[in-house]
Design an enzyme around this catalytic site. Sequence first.
Site, short mmCIF file in Angstrom:
data_model
loop_
_atom_site.label_atom_id
_atom_site.label_comp_id
_atom_site.label_asym_id
_atom_site.label_seq_id
_atom_site.Cartn_x
_atom_site.Cartn_y
_atom_site.Cartn_z
N ILE A 108 37.34 -25.02 18.48
CA ILE A 108 38.52 -25.03 17.48
C ILE A 108 37.57 -26.26 16.38
O ILE A 108 37.86 -27.73 17.17
CB ILE A 108 39.64 -24.31 18.07
N ILE A 139 37.69 -30.09 19.79
CA ILE A 139 38.72 -29.60 19.18
C ILE A 139 36.44 -29.86 18.38
O ILE A 139 35.92 -30.89 18.94
CB ILE A 139 38.78 -30.66 19.02
N LYS A 140 36.46 -29.28 17.75
CA LYS A 140 34.86 -29.16 16.94
C LYS A 140 35.89 -30.44 15.40
O LYS A 140 36.15 -29.76 14.83
CB LYS A 140 34.75 -27.99 16.47
N ILE A 141 34.34 -31.73 15.62
CA ILE A 141 34.50 -32.78 14.14
C ILE A 141 33.47 -32.82 13.96
O ILE A 141 32.32 -33.21 14.54
CB ILE A 141 35.00 -33.66 15.07
#
Length: 364
Positions: A108, A139-141
């Site tokens: 996400i 966690i998409k960064i």
Amino acid sequence: MSEILNKLSGQGVSIWLDDISRERLRTGNLDDLIRDKNVVGVTSNPTIFAGALSKGDAYDTQMHDLAVRGVDVGEAVRAITTYDIRWAADVLRPVYDATSGVDGRVSIEVDPRLARDADKTIAEARALWWLVDRPNLFIKIPATVEGLTAITQAIGEGISVNVTLIFSLARYRAVMDAWLAGLEAAQAKGLNLATIESVASFFVSRVDSEIDKRLDKIGGKDALKGKAGVANARLAYAAYEEVMNSERWQRLRAAGARTQRPLWASTGVKNPDYRDTMYVDDLVAPGTVNTMPEKTLDAAADHGNVTGDTVRPFYEQAWNTMAELKEAGVDYDDVVRVLEDEGVQKFEASWNELLDSVSKNLVP
């Protein structure tokens, strides 16, 4: 199961689906893809969620309840998206357990409007990590300059990260450096490095789209069209191998750390003149992830051509391709800068579309 996809998995490529929706989850379609098409992970982004909310009635009940509670649109979006992510993570949990946490992952993305703000990005990453509360979460960064700081901070806190929107080789090296720095920080805190996973999402088809457009303007260079995306990705894998052979990584590996796998993203072919499986067939290498839209997944299952490693034997060819593009007048640095800016802008636009859609449908 598809024999072709079995061969792809056998070459060390993890097959992930670049899509998620409540409808896909409630009908059992994701379960079917895990069983029948070797899918071992799921990625999402603001565009995917905006599309999911625009179709069908799967979100109507939750949307109604959120409206009755009087929540604001931002909270509503987080409630809707994290619900789907938790559900998908639970569906994929057996894969996660069977692979000792390597696969079975669901991603996400942080609010893309924060892509140029490291402090807000890490705060959002912490909030999502807590809110979803699943060990198989990523966690998409975004790999902006500011995002690099957030990547190190998140990894250092034990948050598993999918670094997204990588286009350039230089930025990819910076991403790997940020990841290693995060692992070193986690080690200094006494965290269990074996529990921290990461992938680095290197975008492919968008590189061809931008460079092909420039080649059309230059003229007379059609032989170079459709070559840059694969060449760029192959050289990214060469950079990955170099880092994996470094003393810095070997020290962390000895302490229990796991590698940050290269992930091929944007693998749906955008030019109909190109093979619809070329970003699958031409990027087979051990220890990689290929996240595919369902159309690409179906094409690969039906007529993909898996012949073995199609990355490492072609490093020299890839360097030659990039040299020829430079000689033709393609400014690589400008290409990747434009692609990063456009990538952030597109996700921001999709996020705003998502907010607008939820706002209009928050009706008691």
